[in-house]
Design a protein around this motif. Structure first.
Motif, PDB file in Angstrom:
ATOM      1  N   LYS A   1       0.819  -1.208   0.000  1.00 26.87           N
ATOM      2  CA  LYS A   1       0.000   0.000   0.000  1.00 26.87           C
ATOM      3  C   LYS A   1       0.856   1.261   0.000  1.00 26.87           C
ATOM      4  N   LEU A   2       1.984   1.216   0.717  1.00 26.35           N
ATOM      5  CA  LEU A   2       2.772   2.425   0.937  1.00 26.35           C
ATOM      6  C   LEU A   2       4.052   2.504   0.114  1.00 26.35           C
ATOM      7  N   LEU A   3       4.493   1.372  -0.450  1.00 28.55           N
ATOM      8  CA  LEU A   3       5.779   1.342  -1.156  1.00 28.55           C
ATOM      9  C   LEU A   3       5.598   0.802  -2.577  1.00 28.55           C
ATOM     10  N   PRO A   4       6.503   1.151  -3.480  1.00 30.90           N
ATOM     11  CA  PRO A   4       6.401   0.679  -4.878  1.00 30.90           C
ATOM     12  C   PRO A   4       6.959  -0.734  -5.044  1.00 30.90           C
ATOM     13  N   ILE A   5       6.420  -1.680  -4.271  1.00 34.63           N
ATOM     14  CA  ILE A   5       6.911  -3.060  -4.327  1.00 34.63           C
ATOM     15  C   ILE A   5       5.734  -4.033  -4.309  1.00 34.63           C
ATOM     16  N   LYS A   6       6.000  -5.253  -4.756  1.00 31.45           N
ATOM     17  CA  LYS A   6       5.078  -6.362  -4.609  1.00 31.45           C
ATOM     18  C   LYS A   6       5.742  -7.392  -3.701  1.00 31.45           C
ATOM     19  N   VAL A   7       4.935  -8.057  -2.894  1.00 30.08           N
ATOM     20  CA  VAL A   7       5.466  -9.000  -1.912  1.00 30.08           C
ATOM     21  C   VAL A   7       4.836 -10.368  -2.118  1.00 30.08           C
ATOM     22  N   LYS A   8       5.674 -11.386  -2.151  1.00 29.75           N
ATOM     23  CA  LYS A   8       5.217 -12.771  -2.256  1.00 29.75           C
ATOM     24  C   LYS A   8       5.464 -13.458  -0.919  1.00 29.75           C
ATOM     25  N   LEU A   9       4.436 -14.098  -0.371  1.00 32.31           N
ATOM     26  CA  LEU A   9       4.564 -14.808   0.901  1.00 32.31           C
ATOM     27  C   LEU A   9       4.886 -16.274   0.645  1.00 32.31           C
ATOM     28  N   GLN A  10       5.807 -16.812   1.443  1.00 31.75           N
ATOM     29  CA  GLN A  10       6.178 -18.220   1.292  1.00 31.75           C
ATOM     30  C   GLN A  10       6.376 -18.839   2.668  1.00 31.75           C
ATOM     31  N   LYS A  11       5.478 -19.755   3.049  1.00 30.57           N
ATOM     32  CA  LYS A  11       5.584 -20.431   4.336  1.00 30.57           C
ATOM     33  C   LYS A  11       6.269 -21.779   4.152  1.00 30.57           C
ATOM     34  N   MET A  12       6.946 -22.245   5.191  1.00 31.66           N
ATOM     35  CA  MET A  12       7.667 -23.511   5.091  1.00 31.66           C
ATOM     36  C   MET A  12       7.951 -24.078   6.469  1.00 31.66           C
ATOM     37  N   GLU A  13       8.367 -25.343   6.492  1.00 32.87           N
ATOM     38  CA  GLU A  13       8.745 -25.997   7.736  1.00 32.87           C
ATOM     39  C   GLU A  13      10.017 -25.365   8.287  1.00 32.87           C
ATOM     40  N   LEU A  14      10.210 -25.506   9.605  1.00 33.63           N
ATOM     41  CA  LEU A  14      11.333 -24.856  10.269  1.00 33.63           C
ATOM     42  C   LEU A  14      12.675 -25.303   9.698  1.00 33.63           C
ATOM     43  N   SER A  15      12.821 -26.596   9.413  1.00 32.92           N
ATOM     44  CA  SER A  15      14.092 -27.097   8.883  1.00 32.92           C
ATOM     45  C   SER A  15      14.401 -26.484   7.517  1.00 32.92           C
ATOM     46  N   GLN A  16      13.374 -26.328   6.678  1.00 37.22           N
ATOM     47  CA  GLN A  16      13.563 -25.705   5.366  1.00 37.22           C
ATOM     48  C   GLN A  16      13.930 -24.236   5.509  1.00 37.22           C
ATOM     49  N   LEU A  17      13.277 -23.578   6.459  1.00 40.68           N
ATOM     50  CA  LEU A  17      13.541 -22.160   6.695  1.00 40.68           C
ATOM     51  C   LEU A  17      14.994 -21.946   7.107  1.00 40.68           C
ATOM     52  N   ARG A  18      15.462 -22.780   8.004  1.00 39.25           N
ATOM     53  CA  ARG A  18      16.846 -22.661   8.466  1.00 39.25           C
ATOM     54  C   ARG A  18      17.835 -22.861   7.325  1.00 39.25           C
ATOM     55  N   GLU A  19      17.532 -23.813   6.459  1.00 42.56           N
ATOM     56  CA  GLU A  19      18.430 -24.092   5.343  1.00 42.56           C
ATOM     57  C   GLU A  19      18.491 -22.902   4.388  1.00 42.56           C
ATOM     58  N   ARG A  20      17.353 -22.276   4.137  1.00 40.63           N
ATOM     59  CA  ARG A  20      17.325 -21.104   3.256  1.00 40.63           C
ATOM     60  C   ARG A  20      18.102 -19.940   3.882  1.00 40.63           C
ATOM     61  N   LEU A  21      17.944 -19.769   5.194  1.00 41.65           N
ATOM     62  CA  LEU A  21      18.685 -18.708   5.885  1.00 41.65           C
ATOM     63  C   LEU A  21      20.185 -18.962   5.829  1.00 41.65           C
ATOM     64  N   LYS A  22      20.559 -20.207   6.070  1.00 41.44           N
ATOM     65  CA  LYS A  22      21.974 -20.573   6.076  1.00 41.44           C
ATOM     66  C   LYS A  22      22.620 -20.294   4.721  1.00 41.44           C
ATOM     67  N   LYS A  23      21.890 -20.593   3.657  1.00 41.11           N
ATOM     68  CA  LYS A  23      22.409 -20.378   2.299  1.00 41.11           C
ATOM     69  C   LYS A  23      22.228 -18.932   1.838  1.00 41.11           C
ATOM     70  N   LYS A  24      21.549 -18.130   2.673  1.00 40.95           N
ATOM     71  CA  LYS A  24      21.183 -16.756   2.308  1.00 40.95           C
ATOM     72  C   LYS A  24      20.388 -16.733   1.004  1.00 40.95           C
ATOM     73  N   ASP A  25      19.482 -17.686   0.908  1.00 44.38           N
ATOM     74  CA  ASP A  25      18.610 -17.808  -0.254  1.00 44.38           C
ATOM     75  C   ASP A  25      17.236 -17.239   0.107  1.00 44.38           C
ATOM     76  N   TYR A  26      17.189 -15.936   0.312  1.00 43.60           N
ATOM     77  CA  TYR A  26      15.934 -15.290   0.703  1.00 43.60           C
ATOM     78  C   TYR A  26      16.068 -13.783   0.523  1.00 43.60           C
ATOM     79  N   ASP A  27      14.947 -13.076   0.600  1.00 42.29           N
ATOM     80  CA  ASP A  27      14.941 -11.610   0.602  1.00 42.29           C
ATOM     81  C   ASP A  27      14.735 -11.094   2.027  1.00 42.29           C
ATOM     82  N   VAL A  28      13.553 -11.433   2.581  1.00 42.95           N
ATOM     83  CA  VAL A  28      13.205 -11.050   3.950  1.00 42.95           C
ATOM     84  C   VAL A  28      12.658 -12.289   4.641  1.00 42.95           C
TER      85      VAL A  28
END
Length: 490
Positions: free
Chosen positions: A368-395
């Motif tokens: 609403k306030l910024l010139p961006i589009k946001v995609k939501l992606q939910k996942m299991e904790l183990s998958q989330l940790r792996e993505r963080l570890k690899k720095k394979d994410y935006d936010v």
């Protein structure tokens, strides 16, 4: 004769019924049932470190010390200790305690267990907690050998640990489950494993060899892994004794219904919900991080989603003035300076209802306030940790729980981009200097200015229990001491 036999048979049946009834009553009186909404993947406390798993580890293991409900250190397997004049060498004297198979717990068990964590191939999320020990970090990073790590069993009841430098929080760190003495198939905590069926249930029974077993009144704890709506119905039917965070996230729509009948236990703990930015991509731009931070309505998150009390009881959170940080007007004049990514920004989060609602609110506010589009992606904790570890994410929406009660515990993980817990890739020479000089006020101001991560709210535990449960204690780092619980007769 027939009448005599008939009478004897009747007496046997009556006695059997009474005996069965007593056994059933004893089981009900001395057991509790609860639900957790996250599968336990291992019973080795050196591998996992999430909040839910730590609840189970606390029931199965005991380290040298623990942190009680008031935040004080309390001896467990530790009898006493001596500290050298230079405050770098600890000599721990152990109590005479036993594993659940009756074998003696020795200093060698601690030495072997801790050194195993430091093996380069051992998959531990919290190995950095041992890095103040001389030679520990070098061994983990394959820059030295395990033999050079200064963890030494002097005799069965004496353990010596030498630090690289003075660490005023070392004793508090020892309360972490990663410092538990682990041997295959046995435990040294108040409970032992009776049965474990993946994705169904876990049953723990009282450990007869636990050093303080006389003060453990609950004989059995049965833990179900089920959907929160099912657990809620069982709780309302009085078939589950305890529900709510940290064990499971209750359906938010049901809270008002539960509040009508039950009184909640609430406690703010030393932890928070955060947003982590990946600095290897779009969010290397500080202005972009600021834009997202200033367009987060934290009051709305606390009031409408988490439904916990506003405010903060920890100085660090007070200093960030989070609830007053919603200032979209500060961004309007700089919108032309913001990058306009062609692809949507992906926001990752652990698959829980509260996280999903927070993520949705963030998406709506940002779009609403910024010139961006946001995609939501939910996942299991183990998958989330792996993505963080690899720095394979935006936010990413993440959680942080303090291991010890000094803001240094949090600040240290941002000390450099290669820190085990730094998933952002951010580092700052000025920030490193402020940590080295222990100028934590300056370090906090740098985080507030640079915003490598963004705080959303302080964690508040909210649980409900059946009226006949008493003495439910929670430590400031989020451990629920179920072994202290007592259960009155209905």
């Amino acid at each position: 004769m027939n009448n005599a036999i008939y009478l004897i048979l009747r007496l046997i049946l009556v006695f059997s019924f009474l005996l069965h009834g007593c056994t059933f009553e004893r089981k009900e009186q001395n057991s509790i049932t609860l639900n957790i909404d996250q599968e336990i993947v291992t019973l080795d406390p050196r591998i996992e470190s999430d909040l839910v798993s730590n609840q189970i580890y606390n029931l199965l293991y005991r380290s040298l010390v623990k942190i009680d409900s008031k935040g004080n250190l309390e001896n467990e397997t530790l009898q006493s200790f001596q500290l050298s004049r230079d405050k770098k060498t600890y000599r721990f004297k152990l109590k005479k305690t036993f594993f659940s198979d009756g074998s003696l717990l020795t200093a060698k068990d601690f030495e072997n267990s801790w050194k195993k964590v430091l093996s380069p191939e051992f998959p531990s999320h919290e190995a950095y907690l041992l890095f103040s020990i001389k030679g520990a970090k070098q061994a983990k990073l394959q820059q030295g050998s395990i033999e050079e790590v200064h963890i030494k069993s002097i005799d069965d009841f004496t353990l010596e640990v030498r630090l690289e430098k003075e660490d005023p929080h070392f004793l508090e760190k020892l309360a972490s489950p990663i410092f538990s003495p682990v041997k295959p198939g046995v435990f040294n905590g108040p409970y032992i494993l009776k049965s474990w069926k993946l994705r169904d249930h876990l049953v723990l029974t009282k450990n007869p060899y636990f050093y303080d077993q006389k003060n453990v009144s609950i004989h059995q704890i049965k833990i179900y892994f089920m959907q929160n709506s099912s657990a809620l119905q069982l709780f309302l039917n009085q078939e589950v004794d305890l529900i709510g965070f940290p064990f499971s996230a209750l359906p938010l729509s049901s809270l008002s219904k539960i509040d009508e009948k039950y009184t909640a236990i609430t406690k703010k703990i030393f932890g928070a919900k955060l947003l982590s930015f990946n600095h290897d991509g779009l969010f290397k731009d500080k202005l972009m991080r600021k834009a997202l931070s200033y367009t987060i309505n934290r009051k709305e998150i606390v009031q409408k989603i988490t439904q916990t009390t506003e405010g903060y009881d920890l100085d660090f959170f007070k200093s960030t003035e989070l609830l007053e940080k919603y200032h979209p007007e500060k961004i309007r004049n700089t919108l032309d300076l913001l990058p306009s990514p062609q692809d949507p920004i992906t926001l990752l989060y652990h698959d829980e209802e509260v996280n999903h609602l927070i993520a949705q609110q963030l998406k709506e506010g940002w779009e609403k306030l910024l010139p961006i589009k946001v995609k939501l992606q939910k996942m299991e904790l183990s998958q989330l940790r792996e993505r963080l570890k690899k720095k394979d994410y935006d936010v990413c929406l993440i959680s942080w729980i303090g291991e010890y009660f000094c803001i240094e515990d949090f600040l240290e993980r941002l000390s450099d981009k290669n820190h085990f817990k730094n998933d952002t890739g951010w580092e700052s020479n000025i920030y490193q200097s402020s940590l080295a000089s222990k100028d934590y006020t300056k370090a906090i101001s740098i985080i507030n200015e640079e915003e490598p991560i963004v705080f959303l709210h302080q964690y508040t535990f909210k649980m409900y229990h059946q009226p006949n449960l008493q003495n439910i204690e929670i430590s400031p780092n989020g451990i629920v001491y179920l072994e202290n619980v007592t259960k009155r007769s209905p």
